[in-house]
Design a protein around this motif. Structure first.
Motif, PDB file in Angstrom:
ATOM      1  N   GLU A 295       2.100  12.881   3.068  1.00  0.00           N
ATOM      2  CA  GLU A 295       1.714  13.710   2.851  1.00  0.00           C
ATOM      3  C   GLU A 295       0.612  15.472   3.599  1.00  0.00           C
ATOM      4  O   GLU A 295       0.738  15.985   4.473  1.00  0.00           O
ATOM      5  CB  GLU A 295       0.995  13.936   1.567  1.00  0.00           C
ATOM      6  CG  GLU A 295       2.006  13.599  -0.057  1.00  0.00           C
ATOM      7  CD  GLU A 295       1.684  13.871  -0.751  1.00  0.00           C
ATOM      8  OE1 GLU A 295       0.162  13.429  -0.988  1.00  0.00           O
ATOM      9  OE2 GLU A 295       2.009  13.615  -1.608  1.00  0.00           O
TER      10      GLU A 295
ATOM     11  N   VAL B   3       8.218   0.189  -4.150  1.00  0.00           N
ATOM     12  CA  VAL B   3       8.106   1.221  -4.845  1.00  0.00           C
ATOM     13  C   VAL B   3       9.765   0.771  -5.363  1.00  0.00           C
ATOM     14  O   VAL B   3      10.176   0.407  -5.108  1.00  0.00           O
ATOM     15  CB  VAL B   3       8.340   2.438  -3.817  1.00  0.00           C
ATOM     16  CG1 VAL B   3       6.917   2.644  -3.397  1.00  0.00           C
ATOM     17  CG2 VAL B   3       9.574   1.849  -2.032  1.00  0.00           C
TER      18      VAL B   3
ATOM     19  N   LYS C 178       2.125   7.278   0.951  1.00  0.00           N
ATOM     20  CA  LYS C 178       1.986   8.307   0.957  1.00  0.00           C
ATOM     21  C   LYS C 178       1.467   9.715   1.370  1.00  0.00           C
ATOM     22  O   LYS C 178       1.643  10.816   1.080  1.00  0.00           O
ATOM     23  CB  LYS C 178       2.517   8.429  -0.940  1.00  0.00           C
ATOM     24  CG  LYS C 178       2.600   9.351  -1.741  1.00  0.00           C
ATOM     25  CD  LYS C 178       2.825   9.420  -3.068  1.00  0.00           C
ATOM     26  CE  LYS C 178       3.572  11.204  -3.581  1.00  0.00           C
ATOM     27  NZ  LYS C 178       3.959  10.569  -5.959  1.00  0.00           N
ATOM     28  N   ALA C 179      -0.546   9.108   0.998  1.00  0.00           N
ATOM     29  CA  ALA C 179      -1.213   9.718   1.213  1.00  0.00           C
ATOM     30  C   ALA C 179      -1.337  10.309   2.778  1.00  0.00           C
ATOM     31  O   ALA C 179      -0.624  11.795   3.213  1.00  0.00           O
ATOM     32  CB  ALA C 179      -2.529   9.449   0.640  1.00  0.00           C
TER      33      ALA C 179
ATOM     34  N   GLN D 191       0.570  -1.245   0.001  1.00  0.00           N
ATOM     35  CA  GLN D 191      -0.611   0.077  -0.138  1.00  0.00           C
ATOM     36  C   GLN D 191       1.021   1.508  -0.576  1.00  0.00           C
ATOM     37  O   GLN D 191       1.004   1.583   1.011  1.00  0.00           O
ATOM     38  CB  GLN D 191      -0.787  -0.153   1.475  1.00  0.00           C
ATOM     39  CG  GLN D 191      -0.408  -0.579   2.412  1.00  0.00           C
ATOM     40  CD  GLN D 191      -1.167  -0.831   3.897  1.00  0.00           C
ATOM     41  OE1 GLN D 191      -2.157   0.482   3.665  1.00  0.00           O
ATOM     42  NE2 GLN D 191      -1.400  -2.094   4.333  1.00  0.00           N
ATOM     43  N   PRO D 192       1.881   1.548  -0.488  1.00  0.00           N
ATOM     44  CA  PRO D 192       2.921   2.983  -1.237  1.00  0.00           C
ATOM     45  C   PRO D 192       1.614   3.945  -1.583  1.00  0.00           C
ATOM     46  O   PRO D 192       2.357   4.983  -0.947  1.00  0.00           O
ATOM     47  CB  PRO D 192       3.334   2.386  -2.063  1.00  0.00           C
ATOM     48  CG  PRO D 192       2.600   1.441  -2.945  1.00  0.00           C
ATOM     49  CD  PRO D 192       2.489   0.831  -2.320  1.00  0.00           C
ATOM     50  N   GLN D 193       0.229   3.826  -1.684  1.00  0.00           N
ATOM     51  CA  GLN D 193       0.354   5.224  -2.369  1.00  0.00           C
ATOM     52  C   GLN D 193      -0.747   5.244  -1.356  1.00  0.00           C
ATOM     53  O   GLN D 193      -0.430   6.539  -1.040  1.00  0.00           O
ATOM     54  CB  GLN D 193      -1.176   4.810  -3.401  1.00  0.00           C
ATOM     55  CG  GLN D 193      -0.068   4.508  -4.334  1.00  0.00           C
ATOM     56  CD  GLN D 193       0.801   5.592  -5.152  1.00  0.00           C
ATOM     57  OE1 GLN D 193       0.193   7.141  -4.866  1.00  0.00           O
ATOM     58  NE2 GLN D 193       1.605   5.179  -5.708  1.00  0.00           N
ATOM     59  N   GLN D 194      -1.053   4.479  -0.322  1.00  0.00           N
ATOM     60  CA  GLN D 194      -2.446   5.208   0.923  1.00  0.00           C
ATOM     61  C   GLN D 194      -0.371   5.696   1.952  1.00  0.00           C
ATOM     62  O   GLN D 194      -1.127   6.175   2.584  1.00  0.00           O
ATOM     63  CB  GLN D 194      -2.403   3.597   1.305  1.00  0.00           C
ATOM     64  CG  GLN D 194      -3.838   3.024   0.860  1.00  0.00           C
ATOM     65  CD  GLN D 194      -3.123   2.156   0.527  1.00  0.00           C
ATOM     66  OE1 GLN D 194      -1.947   2.439  -1.048  1.00  0.00           O
ATOM     67  NE2 GLN D 194      -4.197   1.682   0.317  1.00  0.00           N
TER      68      GLN D 194
END
Length: 344
Positions: free
Chosen positions: A38, A58, A34-35, A29-32
């Motif tokens: 941020e 990633v 990253k979010a 879950q790299p996108q989660q």
């Protein structure tokens, strides 16, 4: 055959740490992550940094990893500060900078991160990135131990035993080695065994010494295996048993103990606790000598001189007697001189 003495302090900077999520789950879950990073979630930034270090889920990117650790550290995550300190110490993803490594180790320690305290203790002990200061080294090592870092407890025990950074206290050292050993640290078991064997900081007890050398050996400590071999050979703290002695010398040798190889070679040469084998003895003496054991060099010289297990060769005998002498073993010097001059 005397047992080996205490192991020294373990000075090394700690590794990166993953906090709050297992690597496999994080990589999915790299996108989660990253979010979340941020949005200012420090643990997400720390985990994302570790994934970039490993290239899991990633692209591997050490510079990006350092940036993630810095962001998390600035938000107030002590584990990330510790990780960033390690990167500065090793020059990974950032320019190597011991001063910055110490700065981030301190921030981690101030935030309650044990590895930061441990690393800062090491740096003060060695004078790396900070002015060398034994008292400060002991203070930060104690903090690491108090938080539960067993490497810190091990180093603190060594400090108490030697009086490094404070008053010598062998009783405290023994107590700490007990805790460290119970955590599974083989070095701690080894040093506790040595204290039992010598009656240092604790009541002398050969049986307990043998027990803790066994724990050290079982944990992969070659010196523990060697010392247990000596105890079986001599019947100290355990029933005398040459077969057991040979077994533990073999474990010690396989684990990198030159003395273990030398003693195992002697058992092969004599046929004690093992089938007599001069060729095998020669091989083990050579291994011991190559690893810096003077006794192994002397034994190798002797068998070359008499031609036992190897072809007789006085030049080779002189070579190995000379090496033993260079290793500050007087017997090697004497044998070298006798063979060189033809004296008997």
């Amino acid at each position: 055959m005397a047992v080996r003495a205490f192991l020294s302090i373990c000075f090394m900077v700690g590794a990166l740490v993953l906090v709050g999520m297992c690597p496999a789950a994080a990589a999915d879950q790299p996108q989660q992550l990253k979010a979340a990073c941020e949005r200012g979630t420090p643990t997400a930034c720390n985990v994302l940094g570790l994934l970039h270090m490993k290239g899991e889920g990633v692209k591997q990117d050490e510079v990006r990893a350092a940036a993630m650790f810095r962001k998390a550290c600035d938000i107030g995550d002590p584990s990330s500060c510790s990780n960033l300190g390690v990167l500065h110490a090793e020059g990974v993803g950032v320019q190597q900078d011991d001063v910055q490594a110490a700065v981030f180790a301190r921030r981690a320690c101030d935030g309650g991160e044990a590895r930061g305290c441990y690393n800062l203790g090491v740096m003060y002990a060695e004078g790396t990135g900070v002015q060398q200061d034994e008292v400060q080294a002991a203070d930060f090592t104690r903090k690491a131990c108090d938080i539960g870092n067993m490497k810190g407890c091990y180093n603190l025990a060594v400090m108490y035993a030697s009086g490094f950074g404070g008053q010598q206290d062998e009783v405290q050292a023994a107590d700490l080695y007990k805790a460290v050993c119970e955590s599974g640290n083989a070095r701690g078991c080894y040093n506790l065994a040595a204290m039992y064997a010598t009656g240092t900081g604790i009541q002398q007890d050969d049986i307990r010494a043998a027990d803790f050398y066994r724990k050290a050996c079982d944990g992969g400590n070659a010196r523990g295996c060697y010392n247990l071999g000596v105890m079986y050979a001599e019947g100290t703290g355990v029933p005398q048993d040459e077969f057991q002695a040979a077994d533990f010398y073999r474990k010690a040798c396989d684990g990198g103990s030159a003395r273990g190889c030398s003693n195992l070679g002697s058992m092969y040469a004599a046929g004690n606790g093992i089938k007599q084998d001069d060729v095998r003895a020669a091989t083990l003496y050579r291994k011991a000598c190559d690893d810096g054991d003077a006794k192994g060099c002397i034994n190798l010289g002797v068998i070359y001189q008499v031609g036992r297990g190897v072809k007789s060769d006085d030049t080779e005998a002189l070579k190995h007697y000379g090496k033993a002498c260079d290793l500050r073993e007087q017997k090697g010097c004497s044998l070298y001189a006798k063979l060189k001059t033809g004296r008997r």
